[in-house]
Motif scaffolding. Structure first.
Motif, PDB file in Angstrom:
ATOM      1  N   MET A   1       0.823  -1.030   0.143  1.00  0.00           N
ATOM      2  CA  MET A   1       0.002  -0.016   0.099  1.00  0.00           C
ATOM      3  C   MET A   1       0.801   1.317  -0.131  1.00  0.00           C
ATOM      4  O   MET A   1       2.294   1.200   0.346  1.00  0.00           O
ATOM      5  N   LYS A   2       0.269   2.341  -0.156  1.00  0.00           N
ATOM      6  CA  LYS A   2       0.885   3.670  -0.372  1.00  0.00           C
ATOM      7  C   LYS A   2       0.449   4.695   0.986  1.00  0.00           C
ATOM      8  O   LYS A   2      -0.906   4.504   0.930  1.00  0.00           O
ATOM      9  N   TYR A  19      -3.965   2.216  -2.807  1.00  0.00           N
ATOM     10  CA  TYR A  19      -3.578   0.780  -3.225  1.00  0.00           C
ATOM     11  C   TYR A  19      -3.137   0.716  -4.470  1.00  0.00           C
ATOM     12  O   TYR A  19      -3.550   1.381  -5.354  1.00  0.00           O
ATOM     13  N   LEU A  20      -2.208  -0.240  -4.946  1.00  0.00           N
ATOM     14  CA  LEU A  20      -1.632  -0.472  -6.182  1.00  0.00           C
ATOM     15  C   LEU A  20      -2.663  -0.696  -7.202  1.00  0.00           C
ATOM     16  O   LEU A  20      -2.538  -0.479  -8.150  1.00  0.00           O
ATOM     17  N   ASP A  21      -3.894  -1.372  -6.633  1.00  0.00           N
ATOM     18  CA  ASP A  21      -4.901  -1.673  -7.799  1.00  0.00           C
ATOM     19  C   ASP A  21      -5.916  -0.752  -7.956  1.00  0.00           C
ATOM     20  O   ASP A  21      -6.924  -0.810  -8.710  1.00  0.00           O
ATOM     21  N   ARG A  55      -4.542  -2.228   4.941  1.00  0.00           N
ATOM     22  CA  ARG A  55      -4.225  -2.921   3.894  1.00  0.00           C
ATOM     23  C   ARG A  55      -5.357  -3.254   3.186  1.00  0.00           C
ATOM     24  O   ARG A  55      -5.634  -3.829   2.054  1.00  0.00           O
ATOM     25  N   LEU A 203       5.896   3.821   0.095  1.00  0.00           N
ATOM     26  CA  LEU A 203       5.453   2.737  -0.809  1.00  0.00           C
ATOM     27  C   LEU A 203       5.804   1.723   0.595  1.00  0.00           C
ATOM     28  O   LEU A 203       7.156   1.638   0.827  1.00  0.00           O
ATOM     29  N   THR A 204       4.807   0.892   1.171  1.00  0.00           N
ATOM     30  CA  THR A 204       5.197   0.142   2.332  1.00  0.00           C
ATOM     31  C   THR A 204       6.322  -0.978   1.754  1.00  0.00           C
ATOM     32  O   THR A 204       6.063  -1.570   0.651  1.00  0.00           O
ATOM     33  N   ASP A 206       6.440  -4.195   2.432  1.00  0.00           N
ATOM     34  CA  ASP A 206       6.082  -5.279   1.930  1.00  0.00           C
ATOM     35  C   ASP A 206       5.643  -5.417   0.420  1.00  0.00           C
ATOM     36  O   ASP A 206       5.548  -6.615  -0.026  1.00  0.00           O
ATOM     37  N   GLU A 207       5.643  -4.260  -0.246  1.00  0.00           N
ATOM     38  CA  GLU A 207       5.211  -4.252  -1.745  1.00  0.00           C
ATOM     39  C   GLU A 207       6.519  -4.479  -2.565  1.00  0.00           C
ATOM     40  O   GLU A 207       6.522  -4.355  -3.930  1.00  0.00           O
ATOM     41  N   GLY A 286       7.680   2.083  -9.306  1.00  0.00           N
ATOM     42  CA  GLY A 286       6.494   1.561  -8.395  1.00  0.00           C
ATOM     43  C   GLY A 286       6.072   2.447  -7.092  1.00  0.00           C
ATOM     44  O   GLY A 286       5.431   2.124  -6.675  1.00  0.00           O
TER      45      GLY A 286
END
Length: 295
Positions: A1-2, A19-21, A55, A203-204, A206-207, A286
């Motif tokens: 997530m951002k 969110y990336l999506d 998230r 950008l966290t 975990d991404e 990213g």
């Protein structure tokens, strides 16, 4: 997530999650029932349960805001401490730096070069970069991957560094080359107000696979100036944090600028420095991009 810091109408700083999506949107963090005061508070005090709640946007009690409807601030407008920065951390930048001023940019060191950058207030996407006419002769840009720590770190081995990283951001390490070279140290020439554009988000961690391999690039007035990748760093993220944490506590919220590749203004012959009206865009794959105009 951002994770974002933004201003809605009224001018109050608020936190948002993206969110990336779902590019182009953010959800207010308070819509998740998480009343963090600011990004420093979130980084230092959000536990796993809170981050997991963020998230899942299904947990939000209200809908999203369009990114273009709010003013984005730097993710941490006022860092708790000076930024920690790497100098001469790409081989090709070492060459152009020595060509510009060999005495000021020692390039044959085996160890990493660290310096601090004072940040009164970090500059957000769309905000101006001051030119300081009469003080600054040689205003330059430097795109860098920024790393932010999520918990206090001391004596961290390289194979555990990833456990301490909260996320990543884009930094433009704006520099006054005349001040940097005249004073034989870099702190003053890097630390004028407005010299730390940062964003557009965190950008966290975990991404992104660790160590991060991300494209870093910059443009001035639409012309590509820098284009490289973070796997070209001389001293990688794990080495940097492991070394700095030996005997020194790095607090949660610490931001580390990892260095810039070749293509900065001082690397041209003759140098091609920024001037009022120039538009600088810095991007990291990213994460996103930040654009600032020199005033």
């Amino acid at each position: 997530m951002k994770l974002y810091t933004y201003q809605a109408p009224g001018g109050v700083d608020r936190l948002g999650v993206g969110y990336l999506d779902a590019p182009g949107f953010l959800w207010p963090v308070e819509a998740f029932g998480l009343p963090f005061a600011d990004m420093n508070d979130l980084i230092c005090h959000a536990d796993k349960a809170a981050l997991d709640r963020l998230r899942d946007r299904g947990n939000a009690s209200e809908g999203p805001l369009a990114l273009d409807s709010v003013r984005l601030r730097a993710p941490i407008p006022r860092p708790l401490q000076d930024l920690m920065c790497l100098g001469i951390n790409y081989a090709d930048h070492a060459v152009e730096s020595a060509r510009f001023h060999q005495d000021a940019f020692l390039v044959d060191r085996k160890k990493a070069t660290y310096f601090g950058k004072r940040v009164f207030e970090a500059t957000g996407d769309g905000d101006a970069i001051p030119s300081y006419t009469g003080l600054v002769d040689g205003l330059d840009y430097e795109v860098e991957l920024g790393v932010v720590l999520g918990k206090d770190a001391k004596n961290v081995p390289e194979d555990k560094v990833y456990e301490y990283i909260f996320g990543y951001t884009v930094i433009n390490d704006v520099s006054a080359r005349n001040l940097q070279t005249e004073h034989n140290q870099w702190y003053f020439g890097k630390s004028l107000d407005g010299f730390t554009p940062m964003g557009p988000c965190f950008l966290t961690a975990d991404e992104v696979a660790f160590p991060p391999v991300l494209r870093v690039s910059s443009m001035v007035n639409g012309e590509t100036r820098q284009d490289s990748r973070t796997d070209h760093l001389i001293h990688g993220v794990a080495e940097i944090i492991a070394e700095l944490s030996r005997g020194m506590t790095l607090r949660a919220g610490t931001v580390i600028a990892t260095g810039t590749p070749s293509g900065v203004g001082m690397g041209f012959t003759p140098p091609n420095f920024l001037k009022p009206g120039d538009v600088v865009t810095c991007a990291v794959e990213g994460i996103g991009e930040i654009t600032n105009t020199v005033e």
